[in-house]
Design an enzyme around this catalytic site. Structure first.
Site, PDB file in Angstrom:
ATOM      1  N   LYS A  58       1.011  -1.202  -0.055  1.00 42.72           N
ATOM      2  CA  LYS A  58      -0.071   0.001  -0.032  1.00 42.72           C
ATOM      3  C   LYS A  58       1.019   1.154   0.062  1.00 42.72           C
ATOM      4  O   LYS A  58       1.690   1.450   0.738  1.00 42.72           O
ATOM      5  CB  LYS A  58      -0.742  -0.041   1.097  1.00 42.72           C
ATOM      6  CG  LYS A  58      -1.882   1.191   1.424  1.00 42.72           C
ATOM      7  CD  LYS A  58      -3.064   1.193   2.297  1.00 42.72           C
ATOM      8  CE  LYS A  58      -2.523   1.849   3.667  1.00 42.72           C
ATOM      9  NZ  LYS A  58      -2.494   3.135   3.926  1.00 42.72           N
ATOM     10  N   ASP A 111      -3.424   4.241  -1.891  1.00 37.80           N
ATOM     11  CA  ASP A 111      -4.466   4.729  -0.883  1.00 37.80           C
ATOM     12  C   ASP A 111      -4.370   6.437  -0.823  1.00 37.80           C
ATOM     13  O   ASP A 111      -3.721   6.946   0.025  1.00 37.80           O
ATOM     14  CB  ASP A 111      -3.995   4.264   0.478  1.00 37.80           C
ATOM     15  CG  ASP A 111      -4.604   4.461   1.536  1.00 37.80           C
ATOM     16  OD1 ASP A 111      -5.950   5.003   1.334  1.00 37.80           O
ATOM     17  OD2 ASP A 111      -4.438   4.468   2.670  1.00 37.80           O
ATOM     18  N   LYS A 153      -7.467   8.191  -1.199  1.00 39.25           N
ATOM     19  CA  LYS A 153      -8.857   8.622  -0.683  1.00 39.25           C
ATOM     20  C   LYS A 153      -9.253   9.763  -1.414  1.00 39.25           C
ATOM     21  O   LYS A 153      -9.472  10.803  -0.586  1.00 39.25           O
ATOM     22  CB  LYS A 153      -8.384   8.859   0.779  1.00 39.25           C
ATOM     23  CG  LYS A 153      -8.179   7.559   1.647  1.00 39.25           C
ATOM     24  CD  LYS A 153      -8.375   7.949   3.042  1.00 39.25           C
ATOM     25  CE  LYS A 153      -7.767   6.878   4.104  1.00 39.25           C
ATOM     26  NZ  LYS A 153      -6.422   6.431   4.312  1.00 39.25           N
ATOM     27  N   ASP A 175     -13.768  14.859  -4.040  1.00 38.28           N
ATOM     28  CA  ASP A 175     -13.927  15.914  -4.570  1.00 38.28           C
ATOM     29  C   ASP A 175     -15.468  16.011  -5.649  1.00 38.28           C
ATOM     30  O   ASP A 175     -15.839  15.060  -5.514  1.00 38.28           O
ATOM     31  CB  ASP A 175     -12.657  16.292  -5.471  1.00 38.28           C
ATOM     32  CG  ASP A 175     -12.403  18.093  -5.612  1.00 38.28           C
ATOM     33  OD1 ASP A 175     -13.287  18.715  -5.662  1.00 38.28           O
ATOM     34  OD2 ASP A 175     -11.415  18.269  -5.547  1.00 38.28           O
ATOM     35  N   THR A 187     -11.754   5.252  10.576  1.00 39.20           N
ATOM     36  CA  THR A 187     -11.784   4.722  12.088  1.00 39.20           C
ATOM     37  C   THR A 187     -11.156   5.658  13.377  1.00 39.20           C
ATOM     38  O   THR A 187     -11.546   5.451  14.351  1.00 39.20           O
ATOM     39  CB  THR A 187     -10.959   3.236  12.310  1.00 39.20           C
ATOM     40  OG1 THR A 187      -9.703   3.560  11.721  1.00 39.20           O
ATOM     41  CG2 THR A 187     -11.680   2.312  11.726  1.00 39.20           C
ATOM     42  N   ARG A 229       2.923  -1.245  10.862  1.00 40.96           N
ATOM     43  CA  ARG A 229       3.996  -1.487  11.671  1.00 40.96           C
ATOM     44  C   ARG A 229       4.247  -2.625  12.248  1.00 40.96           C
ATOM     45  O   ARG A 229       5.310  -3.137  12.507  1.00 40.96           O
ATOM     46  CB  ARG A 229       3.485  -0.584  13.078  1.00 40.96           C
ATOM     47  CG  ARG A 229       4.101   0.897  12.678  1.00 40.96           C
ATOM     48  CD  ARG A 229       3.204   1.863  13.534  1.00 40.96           C
ATOM     49  NE  ARG A 229       1.923   1.722  13.383  1.00 40.96           N
ATOM     50  CZ  ARG A 229       0.978   2.796  14.059  1.00 40.96           C
ATOM     51  NH1 ARG A 229       1.288   3.424  14.875  1.00 40.96           N
ATOM     52  NH2 ARG A 229      -0.329   2.605  13.783  1.00 40.96           N
TER      53      ARG A 229
HETATM   54  O1  C5P Z   1       0.648   0.633  11.243  1.00 33.34           O
HETATM   55  P1  C5P Z   1      -0.652   0.180  10.954  1.00 33.34           P
HETATM   56  O2  C5P Z   1      -0.669  -1.464  10.838  1.00 33.34           O
HETATM   57  O3  C5P Z   1      -1.469   0.602  12.205  1.00 33.34           O
HETATM   58  O4  C5P Z   1      -1.128   0.738   9.580  1.00 33.34           O
HETATM   59  C1  C5P Z   1      -2.213   0.596   9.197  1.00 33.34           C
HETATM   60  C2  C5P Z   1      -2.495   1.428   7.805  1.00 33.34           C
HETATM   61  O5  C5P Z   1      -3.827   1.362   7.703  1.00 33.34           O
HETATM   62  C3  C5P Z   1      -2.072   2.686   7.858  1.00 33.34           C
HETATM   63  O6  C5P Z   1      -1.465   2.986   6.479  1.00 33.34           O
HETATM   64  C4  C5P Z   1      -3.321   3.534   8.016  1.00 33.34           C
HETATM   65  O7  C5P Z   1      -3.157   4.794   7.657  1.00 33.34           O
HETATM   66  C5  C5P Z   1      -4.274   2.708   7.388  1.00 33.34           C
HETATM   67  N1  C5P Z   1      -5.530   2.719   7.889  1.00 33.34           N
HETATM   68  C6  C5P Z   1      -6.048   2.534   9.228  1.00 33.34           C
HETATM   69  N2  C5P Z   1      -7.291   2.785   9.551  1.00 33.34           N
HETATM   70  C7  C5P Z   1      -8.318   3.145   8.776  1.00 33.34           C
HETATM   71  C8  C5P Z   1      -7.909   3.378   7.238  1.00 33.34           C
HETATM   72  C9  C5P Z   1      -6.595   3.090   6.888  1.00 33.34           C
HETATM   73  O8  C5P Z   1      -5.047   2.176   9.941  1.00 33.34           O
HETATM   74  N3  C5P Z   1      -9.574   3.426   8.934  1.00 33.34           N
END
Ligand code: C5P
Length: 235
Positions: A32, A59, A61, A64, A119, A211
């Site tokens: 991603k 990604d 998003k 517009d 979220t 992460r």
């Molecule tokens: O590091 P982590 O596993 O928390 O990363 C989750 C990824 O998913 C990040 O790129 C974050 O921006 C994305 N994301 C999220 N929650 C959402 C939409 C996207 O954590 N509702």
């Protein structure tokens, strides 16, 4: 495309991203690319990672007026990504325009996924900041249905919502779920999390994992663990 683990490459630039991907040697994980990396490096980083043989979820998003989204999607369709997204709150007209822009002359196009409610937005913020009084769950399902009826392929949602999205929109409507953590791992700033195994059991189609893989001591082993837990036959 089947069930897969998508690695969120939330790195500030090209050097860090390629150094990370080099660790995978022969493997080509689905990655991603988000706003941070795209705005830092531009479309070239997408072309470079694609040329290395990875599938890409871009990604960005988009949200517009329909005409602007359509033109922007037309440009993105040339990047040959596998998945991209818009905000469902941009309305059905905007989502239909996005599909139109994304569809190439030969009829092919990347998967298009809608973000329902981020979220990071909870019931209280929805009420105070965007004046939505309805229960968040109802809002998410209504946005998902609107996305489906506009021709989109699925939604990004919390793993806790994936099952209900499938019930509301059908099992073929894709659920892409971030907020995934190993049972023995750090949660960090994510609030409502699931393990890859649980996400597998509740029927997520794709999990987005950042992460727990990018910051792992051994990212390749962490990725393989995710794949194992997420794609093993659900019991
Ligand atoms: O590091 P982590 O596993 O928390 O990363 C989750 C990824 O998913 C990040 O790129 C974050 O921006 C994305 N994301 C999220 N929650 C959402 C939409 C996207 O954590 N509702």
């Amino acid at each position: 495309m089947g069930k897969d683990v998508i690695i969120a490459c939330d790195f500030p630039g090209k050097a860090e991203t390629l150094e990370f991907l080099d660790k995978f040697e022969g493997k080509k994980p689905f990655v991603k690319i988000g706003m941070e990396l795209f705005y830092a490096e531009g479309p070239e980083i997408v072309r470079e990672i694609k040329a290395r043989g990875h599938k890409i979820f871009l990604d960005l998003k988009l949200h517009d007026i329909p005409n602007t989204v359509k033109s922007a999607m037309k440009v993105l369709s040339r990047l040959d990504v596998d998945m991209c997204n818009v905000h469902a709150s941009g309305t059905a007209n905007m989502m239909r325009a996005a599909i139109e822009g994304l569809t190439r002359k030969d009829g092919s196009r990347p998967l298009l996924i809608a973000v329902t409610q981020l979220t990071s937005t909870d019931q209280d913020t929805m009420k105070s900041d965007i004046l939505i009084d309805k229960p968040i769950d109802e809002v998410v399902m209504s946005y998902a249905l609107n996305a489906k009826n506009s021709g989109l392929d699925g939604v990004v949602c919390s793993p806790l919502e994936a099952e209900k999205v499938h019930k509301t929109c059908g099992s073929g409507f894709l659920t892409v779920t971030p907020g995934v953590r190993f049972a023995d791992g750090e949660i960090g700033d994510q609030k409502r999390v699931m393990t890859p195994l649980e996400a597998n059991r509740i029927g997520s189609d794709y999990i987005v994992v950042g992460r727990p893989i990018t910051k792992a001591e051994d990212p390749v082993a962490a990725y393989e663990r995710c794949i194992r837990e997420f794609t093993q036959e659900a019991v």
